[in-house]
Design a protein around this motif. Structure first.
Motif, PDB file in Angstrom:
ATOM      1  N   TYR A  60     -21.490  63.454  22.804  1.00 56.94           N
ATOM      2  CA  TYR A  60     -20.101  63.156  22.432  1.00 56.94           C
ATOM      3  C   TYR A  60     -19.960  62.934  20.934  1.00 56.94           C
ATOM      4  CZ  TYR A  60     -19.257  62.589  27.381  1.00 56.94           C
ATOM      5  OH  TYR A  60     -19.156  62.820  28.735  1.00 56.94           O
ATOM      6  N   SER A  61     -21.088  62.614  20.281  1.00 62.97           N
ATOM      7  CA  SER A  61     -21.009  62.357  18.845  1.00 62.97           C
ATOM      8  C   SER A  61     -22.290  62.846  18.182  1.00 62.97           C
ATOM      9  CB  SER A  61     -20.776  60.854  18.606  1.00 62.97           C
ATOM     10  OG  SER A  61     -21.937  60.230  18.134  1.00 62.97           O
ATOM     11  N   LEU A  62     -22.359  62.751  16.863  1.00 63.49           N
ATOM     12  CA  LEU A  62     -23.572  63.181  16.153  1.00 63.49           C
ATOM     13  C   LEU A  62     -24.163  62.034  15.345  1.00 63.49           C
ATOM     14  CD1 LEU A  62     -22.731  66.754  14.907  1.00 63.49           C
ATOM     15  CD2 LEU A  62     -24.309  66.086  16.697  1.00 63.49           C
ATOM     16  N   THR A  63     -23.866  60.818  15.769  1.00 61.66           N
ATOM     17  CA  THR A  63     -24.493  59.655  15.156  1.00 61.66           C
ATOM     18  C   THR A  63     -25.630  59.250  16.083  1.00 61.66           C
ATOM     19  OG1 THR A  63     -22.364  59.071  14.257  1.00 61.66           O
ATOM     20  CG2 THR A  63     -24.010  57.345  14.247  1.00 61.66           C
ATOM     21  N   ALA A  64     -26.711  58.736  15.525  1.00 58.08           N
ATOM     22  CA  ALA A  64     -27.910  58.530  16.337  1.00 58.08           C
ATOM     23  C   ALA A  64     -27.780  57.329  17.278  1.00 58.08           C
ATOM     24  CB  ALA A  64     -29.123  58.369  15.425  1.00 58.08           C
ATOM     25  N   TYR A  65     -26.794  57.381  18.181  1.00 60.35           N
ATOM     26  CA  TYR A  65     -26.627  56.293  19.143  1.00 60.35           C
ATOM     27  C   TYR A  65     -27.392  56.566  20.433  1.00 60.35           C
ATOM     28  CZ  TYR A  65     -22.691  54.828  16.146  1.00 60.35           C
ATOM     29  OH  TYR A  65     -21.908  54.432  15.090  1.00 60.35           O
ATOM     30  N   SER A  66     -27.791  57.829  20.652  1.00 60.78           N
ATOM     31  CA  SER A  66     -28.561  58.141  21.864  1.00 60.78           C
ATOM     32  C   SER A  66     -29.638  59.173  21.518  1.00 60.78           C
ATOM     33  CB  SER A  66     -27.645  58.726  22.949  1.00 60.78           C
ATOM     34  OG  SER A  66     -27.284  60.048  22.608  1.00 60.78           O
ATOM     35  N   LEU A  67     -30.643  59.268  22.407  1.00 58.13           N
ATOM     36  CA  LEU A  67     -31.742  60.211  22.192  1.00 58.13           C
ATOM     37  C   LEU A  67     -31.206  61.648  22.119  1.00 58.13           C
ATOM     38  CD1 LEU A  67     -34.772  60.726  22.004  1.00 58.13           C
ATOM     39  CD2 LEU A  67     -34.878  60.717  24.507  1.00 58.13           C
ATOM     40  N   GLU A  68     -30.237  61.963  22.994  1.00 60.33           N
ATOM     41  CA  GLU A  68     -29.674  63.323  23.022  1.00 60.33           C
ATOM     42  C   GLU A  68     -29.051  63.680  21.675  1.00 60.33           C
ATOM     43  OE1 GLU A  68     -29.394  61.203  25.530  1.00 60.33           O
ATOM     44  OE2 GLU A  68     -30.543  62.354  27.021  1.00 60.33           O
ATOM     45  N   GLU A  69     -28.363  62.697  21.091  1.00 53.93           N
ATOM     46  CA  GLU A  69     -27.704  62.943  19.812  1.00 53.93           C
ATOM     47  C   GLU A  69     -28.727  63.203  18.703  1.00 53.93           C
ATOM     48  OE1 GLU A  69     -23.663  60.414  20.804  1.00 53.93           O
ATOM     49  OE2 GLU A  69     -25.294  59.453  19.744  1.00 53.93           O
ATOM     50  N   VAL A  70     -29.798  62.413  18.715  1.00 55.96           N
ATOM     51  CA  VAL A  70     -30.850  62.601  17.709  1.00 55.96           C
ATOM     52  C   VAL A  70     -31.500  63.975  17.876  1.00 55.96           C
ATOM     53  CG1 VAL A  70     -33.096  61.757  16.886  1.00 55.96           C
ATOM     54  CG2 VAL A  70     -31.318  60.126  17.483  1.00 55.96           C
ATOM     55  N   VAL A  71     -31.803  64.327  19.133  1.00 52.36           N
ATOM     56  CA  VAL A  71     -32.471  65.607  19.404  1.00 52.36           C
ATOM     57  C   VAL A  71     -31.588  66.769  18.959  1.00 52.36           C
ATOM     58  CG1 VAL A  71     -33.186  67.159  21.285  1.00 52.36           C
ATOM     59  CG2 VAL A  71     -33.966  64.793  21.275  1.00 52.36           C
ATOM     60  N   ALA A  72     -30.295  66.717  19.332  1.00 51.87           N
ATOM     61  CA  ALA A  72     -29.377  67.818  18.993  1.00 51.87           C
ATOM     62  C   ALA A  72     -29.238  67.922  17.468  1.00 51.87           C
ATOM     63  CB  ALA A  72     -28.010  67.587  19.640  1.00 51.87           C
ATOM     64  N   ARG A  73     -29.041  66.807  16.827  1.00 55.54           N
ATOM     65  CA  ARG A  73     -28.824  66.805  15.379  1.00 55.54           C
ATOM     66  C   ARG A  73     -30.070  67.266  14.621  1.00 55.54           C
ATOM     67  NH1 ARG A  73     -26.995  61.161  12.967  1.00 55.54           N
ATOM     68  NH2 ARG A  73     -29.208  60.793  12.596  1.00 55.54           N
ATOM     69  N   ASP A  74     -31.236  66.715  15.001  1.00 47.01           N
ATOM     70  CA  ASP A  74     -32.483  67.091  14.319  1.00 47.01           C
ATOM     71  C   ASP A  74     -32.761  68.583  14.486  1.00 47.01           C
ATOM     72  OD1 ASP A  74     -32.926  64.605  13.407  1.00 47.01           O
ATOM     73  OD2 ASP A  74     -34.580  64.109  14.773  1.00 47.01           O
ATOM     74  N   TYR A  75     -32.503  69.077  15.715  1.00 46.03           N
ATOM     75  CA  TYR A  75     -32.802  70.484  15.956  1.00 46.03           C
ATOM     76  C   TYR A  75     -31.981  71.367  15.019  1.00 46.03           C
ATOM     77  CZ  TYR A  75     -34.093  74.799  18.122  1.00 46.03           C
ATOM     78  OH  TYR A  75     -34.595  76.058  18.298  1.00 46.03           O
ATOM     79  N   ILE A  76     -30.691  71.040  14.912  1.00 45.67           N
ATOM     80  CA  ILE A  76     -29.810  71.858  14.065  1.00 45.67           C
ATOM     81  C   ILE A  76     -30.245  71.775  12.598  1.00 45.67           C
ATOM     82  CG2 ILE A  76     -27.452  72.109  13.191  1.00 45.67           C
ATOM     83  CD1 ILE A  76     -26.475  71.119  15.924  1.00 45.67           C
ATOM     84  N   VAL A  77     -30.542  70.556  12.140  1.00 44.68           N
ATOM     85  CA  VAL A  77     -30.900  70.377  10.722  1.00 44.68           C
ATOM     86  C   VAL A  77     -32.246  71.051  10.412  1.00 44.68           C
ATOM     87  CG1 VAL A  77     -31.482  68.665   8.961  1.00 44.68           C
ATOM     88  CG2 VAL A  77     -29.521  68.300  10.437  1.00 44.68           C
ATOM     89  N   ASN A  78     -33.211  70.915  11.312  1.00 44.24           N
ATOM     90  CA  ASN A  78     -34.550  71.462  11.047  1.00 44.24           C
ATOM     91  C   ASN A  78     -34.606  72.979  11.211  1.00 44.24           C
ATOM     92  OD1 ASN A  78     -35.479  68.899  10.575  1.00 44.24           O
ATOM     93  ND2 ASN A  78     -36.162  68.585  12.696  1.00 44.24           N
ATOM     94  N   GLU A  79     -33.885  73.491  12.200  1.00 41.33           N
ATOM     95  CA  GLU A  79     -34.021  74.916  12.522  1.00 41.33           C
ATOM     96  C   GLU A  79     -32.988  75.796  11.827  1.00 41.33           C
ATOM     97  OE1 GLU A  79     -36.643  76.004  14.187  1.00 41.33           O
ATOM     98  OE2 GLU A  79     -37.302  73.927  14.443  1.00 41.33           O
ATOM     99  N   ASN A  80     -31.938  75.154  11.294  1.00 40.42           N
ATOM    100  CA  ASN A  80     -30.955  75.890  10.501  1.00 40.42           C
ATOM    101  C   ASN A  80     -30.448  77.173  11.200  1.00 40.42           C
ATOM    102  OD1 ASN A  80     -29.447  76.265   8.259  1.00 40.42           O
ATOM    103  ND2 ASN A  80     -31.050  77.301   7.088  1.00 40.42           N
ATOM    104  N   PRO A  81     -29.836  77.033  12.379  1.00 39.26           N
ATOM    105  CA  PRO A  81     -29.403  78.226  13.120  1.00 39.26           C
ATOM    106  C   PRO A  81     -28.298  78.977  12.392  1.00 39.26           C
ATOM    107  CG  PRO A  81     -28.482  76.258  14.108  1.00 39.26           C
ATOM    108  CD  PRO A  81     -29.430  75.794  13.044  1.00 39.26           C
ATOM    109  N   GLN A  82     -28.178  80.269  12.753  1.00 45.03           N
ATOM    110  CA  GLN A  82     -27.132  81.097  12.142  1.00 45.03           C
ATOM    111  C   GLN A  82     -25.752  80.535  12.467  1.00 45.03           C
ATOM    112  OE1 GLN A  82     -27.029  84.936  13.957  1.00 45.03           O
ATOM    113  NE2 GLN A  82     -25.221  85.594  12.855  1.00 45.03           N
ATOM    114  N   MET A  83     -25.609  79.981  13.676  1.00 45.36           N
ATOM    115  CA  MET A  83     -24.296  79.490  14.090  1.00 45.36           C
ATOM    116  C   MET A  83     -24.434  78.384  15.132  1.00 45.36           C
ATOM    117  SD  MET A  83     -20.995  79.988  13.750  1.00 45.36           S
ATOM    118  CE  MET A  83     -20.689  81.618  13.136  1.00 45.36           C
TER     119      MET A  83
END
Ligand code: BGO
Length: 281
Positions: A60-83
């Protein structure tokens, strides 16, 4: 070259259904490294080309309030997807767009798969997708993941997007927080504080949101700068408490919802009375 895209969105927005529609049997399931959060990955063979697709955990958000949020955010930042393909439930726009603006605040390349269009239609809700796209300045493609409707259009739109830096969204958080963020941005930029991974204003915002992951990462990099930023947050928090009887996290959430509502009020949604229902009543 095969391009990677991620599917991101609120739980129940239809991410898994769209992932299955895009990848069919060409998928496998594993875990994100070090955590027991499921990672679904697959290949999409579309008219627009071949794409690696990763279905991120629902958030629901991208602040590190839950494990899912951290995982989703880190993945995007580290892997730098096209979209980042943000699956938005058309029948629950306000809540879903709250996450969209957070992707945009990070300065990520994002497009919207406006899903559950059949549900919205059944409820008599018409959404002006072109206007929504214009106002947000990102592509919006209507989809019905359950039937696969819109998936080819979605992949074409993704393939046609230019690569390169994206203009991030900067929402006003009111004079107190905005002014504090301006000062923090300078401190962050001049010290190169976490800026190898994140944009400076976003780091400041995360300090205001008390995002423990970012605060700890920052402290590890430069204790002094982290303390300076914490001091700005403390001072602003005191001021907000004494003048408006509120706190930064509350103001930030309110302003984000305010931004989303200001968009929706500009004629994005039309409710059509069901003629049959009218006749029956
Ligand atoms: C059940 N239209 C409609 N009508 N439904 C959709 C669409 C769409 O465009 N897209 C997805 N759904 P997930 P997350 C269900 O499972 O993909 C439905 O969390 C049911 N299951 O079929 O799981 C989809 O991955 C019994 O519905 O979402 C699913 O994002 C009765 O939305 C639900 C009714 O999709 C969530 C629905 C046993």
């Amino acid at each position: 070259m095969e391009q990677a895209i991620v599917l991101a969105g609120n739980p129940n927005s239809g991410k898994t259904t769209l992932f299955n529609a895009l990848t069919g049997a060409r998928q496998h399931v594993g875990n994100y490294p070090g955590v027991t959060v499921e990672k679904k990955q697959g290949t999409c063979l579309s008219e627009a080309g071949r794409f690696e697709v990763i279905d991120l955990p629902g958030t629901y958000s991208l602040t590190a309030y839950s494990l899912e949020e951290v995982v989703a955010r880190d993945y995007i930042v580290n892997e730098n997807p096209q979209m980042v393909v943000n699956i938005v439930d058309a029948s629950n726009l306000e809540r879903n767009l709250y996450l969209t603006v957070q992707f945009m605040e990070m300065g990520l390349p994002v497009c919207i798969a406006l899903n559950m269009m059949d549900v919205a239609k059944k409820r008599g809700v018409k959404i002006d997708t072109e206007k929504l796209s214009q106002l947000l300045n990102i592509p919006v493609v209507p989809t019905v993941a359950r039937t696969g409707k819109g998936k080819q259009e979605l992949m074409k739109v993704i393939a046609s997007q230019p690569s390169g830096p994206v203009k991030p969204l900067d929402i006003s958080y009111g004079p107190d927080i905005d002014q504090a963020l301006d000062g923090m941005e300078q401190i962050i930029e001049s010290g190169g504080f976490l800026t190898h991974r994140y944009r400076a204003r976003w780091v400041g915002l995360k300090f205001f949101e008390n995002d423990q992951q970012i605060i700890e990462l920052g402290q590890k990099q430069d204790e002094k700068i982290a303390s300076k930023l914490a001091a700005v947050v403390e001072q602003t928090t005191k001021h907000l408490r004494s003048t408006l009887d509120t706190h930064p996290e509350g103001v930030i959430a309110d302003q984000r919802y305010g931004y989303v509502n200001s968009l929706l009020r500009q004629g994005i949604i039309q409710i059509h009375q069901d003629e049959n229902r009218l006749r029956l009543s």
